[in-house]
Enzyme design. Structure first.
Site, PDB file in Angstrom:
ATOM      1  N   LYS A   1       2.041  -3.108   6.150  1.00  0.00           N
ATOM      2  CA  LYS A   1       2.299  -2.923   4.716  1.00  0.00           C
ATOM      3  C   LYS A   1       3.780  -2.642   4.452  1.00  0.00           C
ATOM      4  CE  LYS A   1      -1.876  -3.643   3.225  1.00  0.00           C
ATOM      5  NZ  LYS A   1      -2.183  -4.800   2.371  1.00  0.00           N
TER       6      LYS A   1
ATOM      7  N   SER B   1       0.859  -1.188   0.000  1.00  0.00           N
ATOM      8  CA  SER B   1       0.000   0.000   0.000  1.00  0.00           C
ATOM      9  C   SER B   1       0.892   1.234   0.000  1.00  0.00           C
ATOM     10  CB  SER B   1      -0.844   0.017   1.280  1.00  0.00           C
ATOM     11  OG  SER B   1      -1.483   1.267   1.437  1.00  0.00           O
TER      12      SER B   1
ATOM     13  N   TYR C   1      -1.769  -1.061  10.434  1.00  0.00           N
ATOM     14  CA  TYR C   1      -1.877  -1.210   8.979  1.00  0.00           C
ATOM     15  C   TYR C   1      -0.597  -0.727   8.296  1.00  0.00           C
ATOM     16  CZ  TYR C   1      -3.896  -0.885   4.262  1.00  0.00           C
ATOM     17  OH  TYR C   1      -4.151  -1.038   2.909  1.00  0.00           O
TER      18      TYR C   1
HETATM   19  P1  NAP Z   1     -11.983  -5.379   0.379  1.00  0.00           P
HETATM   20  O1  NAP Z   1     -12.880  -4.797  -0.656  1.00  0.00           O
HETATM   21  O2  NAP Z   1     -12.349  -5.293   1.804  1.00  0.00           O
HETATM   22  O3  NAP Z   1     -11.698  -6.915  -0.028  1.00  0.00           O
HETATM   23  C1  NAP Z   1     -10.851  -7.710   0.747  1.00  0.00           C
HETATM   24  C2  NAP Z   1     -11.261  -9.159   0.639  1.00  0.00           C
HETATM   25  O4  NAP Z   1     -10.358  -9.940   1.442  1.00  0.00           O
HETATM   26  C3  NAP Z   1     -12.666  -9.425   1.204  1.00  0.00           C
HETATM   27  O5  NAP Z   1     -13.390 -10.302   0.363  1.00  0.00           O
HETATM   28  C4  NAP Z   1     -12.367 -10.064   2.553  1.00  0.00           C
HETATM   29  O6  NAP Z   1     -13.401 -10.919   3.016  1.00  0.00           O
HETATM   30  C5  NAP Z   1     -11.108 -10.854   2.237  1.00  0.00           C
HETATM   31  N1  NAP Z   1     -10.395 -11.256   3.453  1.00  0.00           N
HETATM   32  C6  NAP Z   1     -10.302 -10.573   4.629  1.00  0.00           C
HETATM   33  N2  NAP Z   1      -9.626 -11.303   5.528  1.00  0.00           N
HETATM   34  C7  NAP Z   1      -9.257 -12.447   4.912  1.00  0.00           C
HETATM   35  C8  NAP Z   1      -8.557 -13.610   5.334  1.00  0.00           C
HETATM   36  N3  NAP Z   1      -8.097 -13.724   6.579  1.00  0.00           N
HETATM   37  N4  NAP Z   1      -8.358 -14.603   4.438  1.00  0.00           N
HETATM   38  C9  NAP Z   1      -8.846 -14.527   3.169  1.00  0.00           C
HETATM   39  N5  NAP Z   1      -9.547 -13.455   2.722  1.00  0.00           N
HETATM   40  C10 NAP Z   1      -9.753 -12.431   3.588  1.00  0.00           C
HETATM   41  O7  NAP Z   1     -10.512  -4.715   0.286  1.00  0.00           O
HETATM   42  P2  NAP Z   1      -9.714  -4.061  -0.942  1.00  0.00           P
HETATM   43  O8  NAP Z   1      -9.871  -2.600  -0.863  1.00  0.00           O
HETATM   44  O9  NAP Z   1     -10.037  -4.779  -2.186  1.00  0.00           O
HETATM   45  O10 NAP Z   1      -8.221  -4.386  -0.457  1.00  0.00           O
HETATM   46  C11 NAP Z   1      -7.487  -5.468  -0.984  1.00  0.00           C
HETATM   47  C12 NAP Z   1      -6.034  -5.268  -0.579  1.00  0.00           C
HETATM   48  O11 NAP Z   1      -5.579  -4.005  -1.063  1.00  0.00           O
HETATM   49  C13 NAP Z   1      -5.801  -5.238   0.924  1.00  0.00           C
HETATM   50  O12 NAP Z   1      -4.566  -5.874   1.222  1.00  0.00           O
HETATM   51  C14 NAP Z   1      -5.709  -3.754   1.230  1.00  0.00           C
HETATM   52  O13 NAP Z   1      -4.959  -3.497   2.388  1.00  0.00           O
HETATM   53  C15 NAP Z   1      -5.006  -3.267  -0.002  1.00  0.00           C
HETATM   54  N6  NAP Z   1      -5.148  -1.838  -0.288  1.00  0.00           N
HETATM   55  C16 NAP Z   1      -6.385  -1.283  -0.404  1.00  0.00           C
HETATM   56  C17 NAP Z   1      -6.482   0.072  -0.680  1.00  0.00           C
HETATM   57  C18 NAP Z   1      -7.818   0.768  -0.811  1.00  0.00           C
HETATM   58  O14 NAP Z   1      -7.852   2.013  -0.763  1.00  0.00           O
HETATM   59  N7  NAP Z   1      -8.918   0.046  -0.983  1.00  0.00           N
HETATM   60  C19 NAP Z   1      -5.329   0.850  -0.828  1.00  0.00           C
HETATM   61  C20 NAP Z   1      -4.080   0.231  -0.709  1.00  0.00           C
HETATM   62  C21 NAP Z   1      -4.009  -1.126  -0.447  1.00  0.00           C
HETATM   63  P3  NAP Z   1     -14.446 -10.337   4.124  1.00  0.00           P
HETATM   64  O15 NAP Z   1     -15.107  -9.176   3.493  1.00  0.00           O
HETATM   65  O16 NAP Z   1     -15.353 -11.475   4.403  1.00  0.00           O
HETATM   66  O17 NAP Z   1     -13.589  -9.922   5.315  1.00  0.00           O
END
Ligand code: NAP
Length: 258
Positions: free
Chosen positions: A167, A148, A163
């Site tokens: 990261k 991230s 967090y």
């Molecule tokens: P999201 O929409 O919340 O999707 C994350 C998915 O991961 C959900 O389906 C969640 O399931 C699943 N998950 C959570 N805990 C898990 C576990 N222990 N084992 C397997 N699956 C699990 O998040 P996103 O925004 O797509 O983020 C994806 C990645 O990108 C993350 O690593 C996040 O830190 C990173 N990221 C996001 C952003 C942003 O702004 N969105 C920016 C930088 C980095 P549940 O919903 O059932 O928990």
């Protein structure tokens, strides 16, 4: 082979953790559109099944859904076995599942700290380790970890020390694995997205009120979209990036430039 052909992923087998929705779903779609068969891996099995079904319908690729909590070594190992049983190999692992907890450092409980580190850092390690074992046997594979921009800067105004630390750990883990496996055909890279519009940001009651403020700080004055991460991940997944390992790709609309 020309560059367009080298960007394709035909015949490759991929897995995406956190693949049911958000960034994982978008990158899984890109992998399938580029020709790969994709395993959608998530704790939310019902949504993973729906996502896999949509991918089959949209791309005609052989997509499956697998239930797996990335913090549980047994589940991760079984998941890798299931992917290899389904596809005969594993070429691409997108270690992407992650969560964020926003709590001031002085109030953060050990349970909250552990939960974030377990999913975001240990979960990436366990998935990359199990995928790496299979890829080392094959002598080929590409692992992409989701870090991230929070690995590079401290987000404000929301407090999220666990967090940010998790990261930053993902980037150093990525470089360590890249060095260990560099001569054995397994490449390991990371992506560092800026704020992206997914459930993690758009459906969080604590974060939604901050979006206007983030957009004011952002050079492009907007959130990124999940599809804006697809091309870098397809590049890293396939043969076009054969000399790229140990790298981190910031895709943040220049948020971290100042
Ligand atoms: P999201 O929409 O919340 O999707 C994350 C998915 O991961 C959900 O389906 C969640 O399931 C699943 N998950 C959570 N805990 C898990 C576990 N222990 N084992 C397997 N699956 C699990 O998040 P996103 O925004 O797509 O983020 C994806 C990645 O990108 C993350 O690593 C996040 O830190 C990173 N990221 C996001 C952003 C942003 O702004 N969105 C920016 C930088 C980095 P549940 O919903 O059932 O928990």
């Amino acid at each position: 082979m020309n560059i367009i052909d080298r960007m394709r992923l035909d015949g490759k087998a991929a897995l995406v953790t956190g693949g049911a929705r958000g960034i994982g779903q978008s990158v899984a779609t890109a992998f399938a559109e580029a020709g790969a068969d994709v395993a959608i891996v998530d704790v939310d099995f019902e949504t993973a099944q729906k996502t896999a079904g949509e991918l089959i319908h949209k791309t005609g690729r052989n997509c499956i859904a697998l239930s797996c909590d990335v913090t549980k070594p047994d589940q991760v190992n079984n998941m890798i076995s299931d992917v290899v049983s389904a596809y005969g190999k594993l070429d691409i692992a997108f270690c992407n599942a992650g969560i964020c907890i926003n709590t001031p450092a002085e109030d953060m409980t050990l349970e909250q700290w552990d939960k974030v580190i377990q999913i975001n850092l240990t979960g990436v390690f366990l998935t990359a380790q199990a995928a790496g074992r299979q890829m080392l046997k094959q002598g080929y594979g590409s692992i992409i970890n989701t870090a991230s921009m929070s690995a590079h800067i401290v987000n404000t105004p929301q407090p999220q020390c666990a967090y940010n630390a998790s990261k930053a750990g993902v980037i150093q883990l990525t470089k360590s694995l890249a060095i260990e496996w560099a001569t054995r055909g397994v490449r390991v890279n990371s992506i560092s997205p800026g704020y992206i519009g997914t459930d993690l940001t758009l459906n969080s009651p604590t974060l939604v009120p901050l979006i206007e403020e983030w957009n004011r700080m952002a050079p492009m004055h907007r959130l990124g979209r999940p599809d804006e991460l697809q091309a870098v991940c397809v590049y890293l997944a396939g043969d076009a990036s054969s000399f790229t390992t140990g790298a981190d790709f910031k895709i943040d609309g220049a948020f971290t430039c100042f």
